[in-house]
Design a protein around this motif. Sequence first.
Motif, PDB file in Angstrom:
ATOM      1  N   MET A   1       0.831  -1.200   0.000  1.00 18.31           N
ATOM      2  CA  MET A   1       0.000   0.000   0.000  1.00 18.31           C
ATOM      3  C   MET A   1       0.873   1.260   0.000  1.00 18.31           C
ATOM      4  N   ILE A   2       1.952   1.271   0.830  1.00 22.87           N
ATOM      5  CA  ILE A   2       2.819   2.443   0.899  1.00 22.87           C
ATOM      6  C   ILE A   2       3.495   2.683  -0.439  1.00 22.87           C
ATOM      7  N   ILE A   3       3.912   1.617  -1.100  1.00 27.47           N
ATOM      8  CA  ILE A   3       4.611   1.753  -2.382  1.00 27.47           C
ATOM      9  C   ILE A   3       3.650   2.253  -3.445  1.00 27.47           C
ATOM     10  N   ARG A   4       2.388   1.841  -3.384  1.00 32.50           N
ATOM     11  CA  ARG A   4       1.401   2.350  -4.349  1.00 32.50           C
ATOM     12  C   ARG A   4       1.181   3.848  -4.152  1.00 32.50           C
ATOM     13  N   ARG A   5       1.213   4.266  -2.897  1.00 31.26           N
ATOM     14  CA  ARG A   5       1.096   5.703  -2.638  1.00 31.26           C
ATOM     15  C   ARG A   5       2.305   6.444  -3.216  1.00 31.26           C
ATOM     16  N   TYR A   6       3.484   5.791  -3.116  1.00 31.12           N
ATOM     17  CA  TYR A   6       4.681   6.402  -3.702  1.00 31.12           C
ATOM     18  C   TYR A   6       4.506   6.564  -5.211  1.00 31.12           C
ATOM     19  N   LEU A   7       3.947   5.553  -5.875  1.00 31.43           N
ATOM     20  CA  LEU A   7       3.787   5.610  -7.327  1.00 31.43           C
ATOM     21  C   LEU A   7       2.896   6.777  -7.734  1.00 31.43           C
ATOM     22  N   VAL A   8       1.892   7.036  -6.932  1.00 30.95           N
ATOM     23  CA  VAL A   8       1.014   8.182  -7.210  1.00 30.95           C
ATOM     24  C   VAL A   8       1.769   9.479  -6.934  1.00 30.95           C
ATOM     25  N   TRP A   9       2.486   9.505  -5.796  1.00 35.03           N
ATOM     26  CA  TRP A   9       3.243  10.717  -5.421  1.00 35.03           C
ATOM     27  C   TRP A   9       4.322  11.042  -6.448  1.00 35.03           C
ATOM     28  N   ALA A  10       4.949  10.030  -7.025  1.00 32.42           N
ATOM     29  CA  ALA A  10       6.060  10.249  -7.946  1.00 32.42           C
ATOM     30  C   ALA A  10       5.630  10.975  -9.209  1.00 32.42           C
ATOM     31  N   THR A  11       4.346  10.927  -9.550  1.00 36.68           N
ATOM     32  CA  THR A  11       3.891  11.587 -10.788  1.00 36.68           C
ATOM     33  C   THR A  11       3.953  13.109 -10.681  1.00 36.68           C
ATOM     34  N   THR A  12       3.975  13.627  -9.458  1.00 38.88           N
ATOM     35  CA  THR A  12       4.022  15.090  -9.284  1.00 38.88           C
ATOM     36  C   THR A  12       5.288  15.551  -8.559  1.00 38.88           C
ATOM     37  N   ALA A  13       6.106  14.631  -8.076  1.00 39.90           N
ATOM     38  CA  ALA A  13       7.306  14.997  -7.317  1.00 39.90           C
ATOM     39  C   ALA A  13       8.361  15.596  -8.234  1.00 39.90           C
ATOM     40  N   THR A  14       9.217  16.442  -7.660  1.00 38.73           N
ATOM     41  CA  THR A  14      10.318  17.026  -8.435  1.00 38.73           C
ATOM     42  C   THR A  14      11.432  15.987  -8.620  1.00 38.73           C
ATOM     43  N   ALA A  15      12.373  16.296  -9.523  1.00 34.72           N
ATOM     44  CA  ALA A  15      13.491  15.378  -9.778  1.00 34.72           C
ATOM     45  C   ALA A  15      14.326  15.168  -8.524  1.00 34.72           C
ATOM     46  N   SER A  16      14.569  16.232  -7.769  1.00 33.56           N
ATOM     47  CA  SER A  16      15.361  16.092  -6.543  1.00 33.56           C
ATOM     48  C   SER A  16      14.634  15.239  -5.518  1.00 33.56           C
ATOM     49  N   THR A  35       5.446  -8.330   0.783  1.00 32.19           N
ATOM     50  CA  THR A  35       4.497  -9.315   0.261  1.00 32.19           C
ATOM     51  C   THR A  35       4.700  -9.432  -1.242  1.00 32.19           C
ATOM     52  N   ASP A  36       4.098 -10.417  -1.837  1.00 28.24           N
ATOM     53  CA  ASP A  36       4.215 -10.583  -3.289  1.00 28.24           C
ATOM     54  C   ASP A  36       3.691  -9.354  -4.012  1.00 28.24           C
ATOM     55  N   ALA A  37       2.611  -8.804  -3.506  1.00 30.20           N
ATOM     56  CA  ALA A  37       2.046  -7.603  -4.138  1.00 30.20           C
ATOM     57  C   ALA A  37       3.001  -6.426  -3.992  1.00 30.20           C
ATOM     58  N   ASP A  38       3.595  -6.303  -2.798  1.00 29.20           N
ATOM     59  CA  ASP A  38       4.563  -5.224  -2.576  1.00 29.20           C
ATOM     60  C   ASP A  38       5.764  -5.389  -3.519  1.00 29.20           C
ATOM     61  N   ARG A  39       6.189  -6.654  -3.724  1.00 31.19           N
ATOM     62  CA  ARG A  39       7.345  -6.901  -4.594  1.00 31.19           C
ATOM     63  C   ARG A  39       7.053  -6.457  -6.019  1.00 31.19           C
ATOM     64  N   VAL A  40       5.861  -6.713  -6.499  1.00 29.73           N
ATOM     65  CA  VAL A  40       5.482  -6.276  -7.849  1.00 29.73           C
ATOM     66  C   VAL A  40       5.486  -4.753  -7.921  1.00 29.73           C
ATOM     67  N   ASP A  41       4.920  -4.115  -6.894  1.00 35.68           N
ATOM     68  CA  ASP A  41       4.842  -2.652  -6.893  1.00 35.68           C
ATOM     69  C   ASP A  41       6.228  -2.013  -6.834  1.00 35.68           C
ATOM     70  N   ILE A  42       7.116  -2.556  -5.986  1.00 33.35           N
ATOM     71  CA  ILE A  42       8.437  -1.935  -5.863  1.00 33.35           C
ATOM     72  C   ILE A  42       9.262  -2.143  -7.123  1.00 33.35           C
ATOM     73  N   ASP A  43       9.052  -3.277  -7.795  1.00 33.73           N
ATOM     74  CA  ASP A  43       9.737  -3.473  -9.076  1.00 33.73           C
ATOM     75  C   ASP A  43       9.285  -2.425 -10.085  1.00 33.73           C
ATOM     76  N   ARG A  44       7.988  -2.131 -10.108  1.00 35.68           N
ATOM     77  CA  ARG A  44       7.456  -1.089 -11.015  1.00 35.68           C
ATOM     78  C   ARG A  44       8.063   0.265 -10.680  1.00 35.68           C
ATOM     79  N   ALA A  45       8.182   0.551  -9.383  1.00 35.94           N
ATOM     80  CA  ALA A  45       8.723   1.845  -8.964  1.00 35.94           C
ATOM     81  C   ALA A  45      10.193   1.975  -9.349  1.00 35.94           C
ATOM     82  N   LEU A  46      10.944   0.911  -9.152  1.00 38.69           N
ATOM     83  CA  LEU A  46      12.374   0.954  -9.475  1.00 38.69           C
ATOM     84  C   LEU A  46      12.604   1.059 -10.974  1.00 38.69           C
ATOM     85  N   ILE A  47      11.821   0.345 -11.757  1.00 39.78           N
ATOM     86  CA  ILE A  47      11.954   0.440 -13.219  1.00 39.78           C
ATOM     87  C   ILE A  47      11.615   1.854 -13.679  1.00 39.78           C
ATOM     88  N   GLY A  48      10.620   2.459 -13.025  1.00 39.22           N
ATOM     89  CA  GLY A  48      10.273   3.838 -13.355  1.00 39.22           C
ATOM     90  C   GLY A  48      11.427   4.785 -13.074  1.00 39.22           C
TER      91      GLY A  48
END
Length: 396
Positions: A1-16, A35-48
């Motif tokens: 859940m926290i990582i999904r919130r990060y993915l949403v936050w990253a769309t408006t965050a600055t480069a720094s 969790t398995d779901a968290d692992r999928v989400d963090i992989d998406r975040a890192l690839i981004g």
Amino acid sequence: MIIRRYLVWATTATASQRAAAADVLVRAYHQSPLTDADRVDIDRALIGLASDESPMVRNALAVAFAKAGAAPAQVLDALLAREDEAAVALIARGAGVNAAQLVDCVALGDDATRAAIAAREGVSAPVAAALAEIASVDVLLVLLANRTALISPSAFLRMLDRHGHSVALQSAMLNRRDLPPFMRQALVSFLCQRLADFTVDRGWLTPARAGGLQVEAADMATMALVAEASEDALGRLVEHLIASGELTVGLLLRSLLCADPRLLTVSLAALTGLPRRDVEVTLKTADRAAFAAVYRQAGLPGGLLAAFRAALDAVDALPPEAAGRKDGRLSLAMVRRVITACEEMSPAEAGPLLALLERFVEEAEAFQDDRLSRPAPAASPDTTPVPAVARQALAA
């Protein structure tokens, strides 16, 4: 859940802000229970982050993984594809970059990328071979200075083929403890030739005298290599000496007078095609008739057979501690014993050989003086031509 919130936050965050988040995500990837779901989400975040348009973000991610541990394959591929500062940082320190990826980076990268690869801890033989094939002299110097790099003989040869003119490369190769003896001998011989040419160009020595000193210096260096070489390495060294025309009767006689008959054994086996063990037994047999037959089969000069017999007799007479010394240095007592044996030869045969042996006496005496008092006084130059026997190359 926290990582999904990060993915949403990253769309408006600055480069720094995204760069600062990279370190947090990498530590979470390696240290947090997911969790398995968290692992999928963090992989998406890192690839981004790895695909981020900002070099600052990609570099922060590369540095974070270089410190924390291996990155997922897709993240690595995305970072390396850019070939920018982030890729270089990851290549230089990243633990998860495999040999195949490094070879691809060697092929596609620039000098900065290749230098980062060359400086990595534990560079593998395939990666070193790829660098040897296409890297510049400056990059190869980085590789040669990397004591943890595994460099194959063929890679050393390729470096020499491509950049053998570079004095810096020659020096760096000679400083490698894993440089094969036959290549070390080739480099030393080349450097001796350059030094001889230099002295002639300056008018310090005649061509004949410079050539004689070059041969003597190369032979001394060769015997030092022989003393340290394994049996396999010695065989490869003999092959090189035969191919380069540097296997001379003077060198073979020197090897016996250094109380190390291994070079003669391996050389006779190579020149005659006889098994090495059979040649070794022949040299140790008191009856020199068998040795004479092998000697002639190898194509060695018949007029020098008596000198070789005397040298073998001197080797046989050595006490065990002297017979096993193998330091590449001439034995003064053995040289004098061979000189005595040569007194029975005809003047035509003995003349050139005695001249060579007298030079051996000078060298052996100088070594003894050097052990007693360092530094030893420099020998005064003379213009005595080197005897032809010392330069007669053997044909296979």
